[in-house]
Design an enzyme around this catalytic site. Structure first.
Site, PDB file in Angstrom:
ATOM      1  N   GLU B 110      48.937  58.406  70.972  1.00 42.70           N
ATOM      2  CA  GLU B 110      50.220  58.744  71.601  1.00 42.70           C
ATOM      3  C   GLU B 110      51.318  58.136  70.742  1.00 42.70           C
ATOM      4  OE1 GLU B 110      51.764  60.455  74.144  1.00 42.70           O
ATOM      5  OE2 GLU B 110      53.516  59.510  73.234  1.00 42.70           O
ATOM      6  N   HIS B 128      51.874  72.005  93.204  1.00 43.28           N
ATOM      7  CA  HIS B 128      52.330  73.337  93.609  1.00 43.28           C
ATOM      8  C   HIS B 128      51.253  74.177  94.276  1.00 43.28           C
ATOM      9  CE1 HIS B 128      56.270  73.390  91.614  1.00 43.28           C
ATOM     10  NE2 HIS B 128      55.720  72.581  90.733  1.00 43.28           N
ATOM     11  N   CYS B 486      65.446  45.316  96.242  1.00 39.66           N
ATOM     12  CA  CYS B 486      65.644  46.687  96.746  1.00 39.66           C
ATOM     13  C   CYS B 486      64.307  47.337  97.112  1.00 39.66           C
ATOM     14  CB  CYS B 486      66.345  47.553  95.702  1.00 39.66           C
ATOM     15  SG  CYS B 486      67.939  46.926  95.181  1.00 39.66           S
TER      16      CYS B 486
END
Lengths: 413, 562
Positions: B110, B128, B486
């Site tokens: 990569e 999907h 957070c």
């Protein structure tokens, strides 16, 4: 263990609140996420703190230490417990108060408290929240973050810096970076007037020949790895960038100081109503929110420009959290015209004591009178030579027997 | 040739098509990138296996230069793997993991500093149902097979998968009858079941869908995952099973002898693999060209999405999008409002043709157009909720279909190319198909006895129930120290994210694994803490901690030293 008052956050508001609540007889727990007390003041090594309170120009650290000293002294009486490096994960309403779930090293514990004071401060708006596009390199910092790296970690951020936003931290960082040898190319402000205190414009920019460009903003970042440059655009009155005014500025660092947002994530989970003007809780003059037993103070309530006011609100919140139950509950609304940015508190409980109000004008104004009405009856007025949005004003208004409170602003002819 | 007539009509004599060895080669000159793409689309047959190779020159536009890693060494020199996989996206990593079930030597290279840095992290994470794909396409088949594999796939890999379903919303009645008639057809051809839903039913589950939505279709096969989380999981599981993943490693050239690749030249040395798998995404055409096997072209198409604050999550429990009555051109296709598995909301993406494969810049106009479009179905959408935005680039072929096949000219290369949406859904199926192709070449490939099908990652402390959390923190004290407020991420999670089988030593790599800085303050509070933990864990000074890419240092060093 059951406490009377749990104070969340040990910055200037929380320190003052904890001390004050204890002095008024409460058994207090002060909970701080970081390993040291003082909140953001720890990284504020510049001066100008405490002018109102002590008539002295202290650094943020010195200012915090005055409260820390008192806190440590009061802890000798055994009614303040301090929990550092402790994170409040969850707060639940229970019959006689609140249950807090605390997370700390090696430990997850529940504590109970009758009242809670939120002194959680605020967070910084991010570059993405002001629609800066382009690439995502390193070298882009919010101003408070930059201040942390520089003053706490002792690390230099960059050599050629652009500053977006003329908020106080942005101005202070412009000076700070210059003093550390960086070349600060300019401060760019989207509004047509500065966002920071006038004294900071002089002391941080003019004294160091750092240019301030009003009605300009950063629209784009360049560079894949480290920041290589920014695109600056002029903006129109609605702060929308004007096409064709783009200018590329080569720099390795962008400091973004575009506003603060009160931290109210926990109050939201407890259904505490927030004000759309302040982004903090809606409170009465006792700093109590619309949810019984929950108080808010400091920058979590509304963003202050002076720490002196933050401490003051903490003290009041601490006191009333300790003694509040003696007072009436029924409240009247405080309303104001669009000439005001906001007015705090937003509610008034009937009381014979005058109430303290903080307000900001919505835009720069000269020669005005601020008047407060109860129905048709004028109960307070004060003249101002000038009012600026960055500068908060404080007034004391008699509220004995009022049925409503209305703030208006009139121009002196 | 009919194509040339069409091209002549549009481009006069400037563009020509020629059929060479079962591919349509376009040549000539045009004045813009969009014209080059139009020519490719005119010449192509959607779904066709005779591909367009687009050699048209664009006036004033030079060929895009690939950004290569800075490092040059000989770490991989002389390596002779059975299979070399080029590309650490979700497809490359899924293939590596699938092949790692067998007793063969696998090397994945990569070019970036982490896996999933291109399209595999820059998408909407949707699984999907594959409704809008025409039957007969390879991607339809792979989408449906892949979709059905997802529950088991994610449970094996310890990845959150929410098969939340998707609503396609309609604002007027024109299509009501055709849609009702089409449902049996959708049930036959798409993954999962399709249901007609009235506005009332729809608003029971999604009360914040816009008022003017009249009815809709519900696809129960749709779902949502974290796409880079999946890719990282696949890579880690492949490594656990013996595959090697070499990051910062780019293929620069190949040396062939006859129809066989003998040597693959990288910046980390020359590799001599028996077989090569091209899973190089937007660069798959370049890899095919190096391999002497270029029979397709990639026309990159970028898309931008926005991530909204957790506050916005109350408005969306599933995935919903509005049906477009306008002609489905490439600039407006797809997109929706997605409830992510990490509790955010994602809006987008749009689609814009581009010649720049690695330009991930965002534009305000893209965010504006995405919001404008999605407001039709979610009129609660406001820019104030945006916490960040990102751009990804799709690796589309002109035929708009996947290519998963053995080289047509070169015998030891296998392409997994043209993988764009729904490539994430199809990835597990593409991996199986690729393994079958490889199996034909190595019939003696045997399944490992000790294959570890389950990968286990560190826990998310904020998602544990209180008793489990207490017990875990007592045993692992670092998990009690919250660093990112957070997202409520502990020090333990951040440290463990750096201790996985795949290298992780940058702020962004930690962020993709443990999520500090993903929240509304975007690292304003936890940034210095995370940088410090990286510095301690990796034994490097603070000023050598990077955001992500090479040279993306955050700090310059101690201030008195400069």
């Amino acid at each position: 263990m059951k406490y009377d008052v749990a104070v969340i956050g040990a910055g200037p508001a929380g320190l003052a609140a904890a001390i004050s609540a204890e002095k008024h007889g409460a058994k207090v727990v002060l909970i701080e996420r970081e390993d040291r007390l003082g909140g953001v003041l720890k990284q504020c090594i510049h001066d100008g703190f405490g002018l109102i309170r002590y008539g002295e120009k202290l650094s943020g650290c010195e200012y915090a230490n005055r409260y820390i000293d008192i806190l440590i002294e009061r802890m000798n009486y055994g009614n303040i417990e301090l929990k550092l490096k402790t994170f409040v994960s969850k707060v639940d309403k229970i019959d006689d108060g609140f249950n807090l779930l605390l997370s700390s090293r090696g430990k997850l514990e529940n504590i109970k408290s009758e009242k809670i004071i939120f002194a959680t401060g605020c967070r910084e708006r991010t570059p993405k929240q002001v629609s800066i596009h382009g690439s995502r390199p390193s070298g882009v910092f919010t101003a408070g973050l930059a201040q942390y790296y520089l003053n706490i970690n002792g690390q230099m951020l960059g050599k050629k810096c652009v500053i977006l936003g003329s908020g106080d931290i942005g101005l202070i960082m412009a000076r700070r970076l210059t003093l550390e040898g960086a070349n600060v190319l300019g401060v760019y402000e989207a509004k047509d007037s500065p966002s920071g205190l006038t004294r900071n414009i002089y002391q941080c920019l003019e004294d160091f020949d750092i240019p301030l460009y009003l009605s300009h903003t950063v629209t784009r970042l360049h560079g894949r790895n480290r920041l290589e440059g920014v695109t600056i655009s002029r903006v129109d009155q609605n702060m929308v960038p004007i096409e064709g005014t783009e200018e590329y500025i080569s720099c390795d660092t962008l400091i973004v100081s575009v506003g603060l947002i009160p931290e109210n994530e926990l109050p939201k989970t407890l259904n505490v109503p927030l004000s759309k003007h302040t982004k903090g809780a809606i409170v009465n003059q006792y700093y109590e929110t619309e949810v019984k037993g929950i108080y808010a103070c400091g920058n979590a309530l509304h963003v202050n420009d002076l720490v002196d006011y933050v401490s003051e609100s903490g003290e009041e919140a601490g006191k009333f959290a300790a003694i509040r139950d003696k007072f009436e509950q029924e409240a009247v609304e405080v309303t104001f015209t669009s000439d005001f940015g906001y007015v705090v508190p937003q509610k008034i409980v009937k009381d014979t004591e005058p109430a303290t109000f903080y307000f900001r004008t919505s835009k720069i104004r000269e020669n005005v009178i601020v008047k407060v009405y109860d129905g048709d009856k004028e109960i307070f007025k004060k003249k101002y030579l000038n009012l600026k949005p960055p500068e908060m004003e404080k007034i004391k208004v008699p509220i004995d027997g009022v049925s409503e409170i209305r703030f208006v602003m009139e121009v002196i002819q | 040739m009919n194509i040339n007539r069409k091209l002549k009509k549009r481009f006069a004599n400037n563009v020509k098509a020629k059929l060479v060895d079962d591919k349509i080669v376009l040549s000539g000159n045009v004045s813009s990138w969009d014209e080059k793409v139009s020519a490719g689309l005119i010449a192509s047959k959607p779904g066709g296996r005779v591909h367009v190779v687009n050699d048209i020159k664009v006036k004033g536009l030079e060929d895009e230069k690939t950004i290569f890693p800075f490092i040059n060494d000989n770490k991989l020199d002389g390596r002779k793997p059975d299979v070399l996989i080029i590309g650490g996206g979700v497809v490359g990593c899924a293939i590596a993991r699938e092949l790692s079930k067998y007793d063969i030597d696998i090397l994945l290279v990569e070019k970036e500093y982490d896996v999933a840095l291109h399209a595999s992290s820059r998408n909407d994470g949707m699984i999907h149902p594959g409704l809008d794909i025409k039957p007969g396409r390879l991607k339809k088949k792979l989408n449906n097979i892949g979709n059905a594999m997802y529950d088991e796939f994610c449970s094996e890999l310890d990845i959150k998968f929410n098969r939340c379903g998707q609503y396609l919303c309609f604002a007027n009645y024109i299509l009501l009858i055709p849609i009702i008639f089409a449902i049996p057809y959708f049930n036959l051809t798409a993954a999962g079941k399709t249901h007609f839903v009235s506005r009332k039913e729809m608003r029971k589950r999604e009360p914040h869908i816009s008022e003017d939505i009249k009815y809709g279709l519900y696809f129960d096969g749709a779902g949502s995952i974290c796409p880079y989380g999946l890719t990282i999981a696949l890579a880690e599981n492949a490594i656990q099973n013996g595959a090697e993943i070499s990051l910062d490693t780019a293929v620069k050239d190949m040396k062939l002898s006859g129809n066989k690749i003998e040597e693959v030249v990288t910046n980390r040395g020359c590799i001599h693999p028996k077989m090569i798998i091209n899973a190089a995404g937007v660069f798959s055409e370049e890899i095919a060209k190096m391999a002497g096997d270029r029979f397709f072209s990639i026309h990159p198409r970028k898309g931008t999405s926005a991530i909204l604050d957790k506050e916005a999550k109350k408005n969306v429990n599933t995935i919903y999008s509005s049906f477009n009555l306008e002609k489905n051109n490439h600039n407006t296709k797809g997109g929706g409002i997605v409830s992510t598995v990490d509790g955010n909301v994602l809006v987008g993406p749009n689609a814009i043709e581009t010649n720049e494969k690695e330009n991930f810049d965002t534009e305000k106009s893209s965010i504006d157009s995405v919001f404008k479009k999605q407001k039709r179905v979610g009129n609660w959408l406001t820019g104030n909720d945006i916490i960040t935005y990102f751009t990804g680039v799709r690796a589309a072929t002109y035929e708009e279909d996947f290519i998963v096949e053995k080289g047509r000219n070169t015998h030891n290369i296998f392409h997994a190319a043209g993988i764009q949406s729904p490539g994430l859904t199809a990835a597990p199926a593409i991996a199986v198909m690729m393994r079958e192709l490889i199996n034909k070449e190595i019939p003696e490939m045997i399944r490992k006895e000790k294959y570890l099908s389950h990968r286990k990652t560190f826990p998310k402390i904020s998602e544990m129930d209180e008793d489990d959390r207490r017990e875990y923190i007592e045993k692992n004290p670092d998990y009690g120290e919250i660093v990112c407020r957070c997202e409520e991420i502990s020090k333990g999670e951040i440290l463990d994210s750096m201790r996985g089988p795949l290298r992780c030593d940058t702020v962004d790599a930690v962020k993709r694994r443990a999520r500090p800085g993903m929240g509304r303050c975007q690292g304003g509070f936890c940034g210095p803490q995370v940088a410090k933990l990286i510095s301690i864990e990796k034994g490097i000074p603070l000023n050598e901690v990077r955001k992500g890419y090479e040279d993306s240092y955050i700090l310059l060093g101690e201030k008195n030293e400069i």
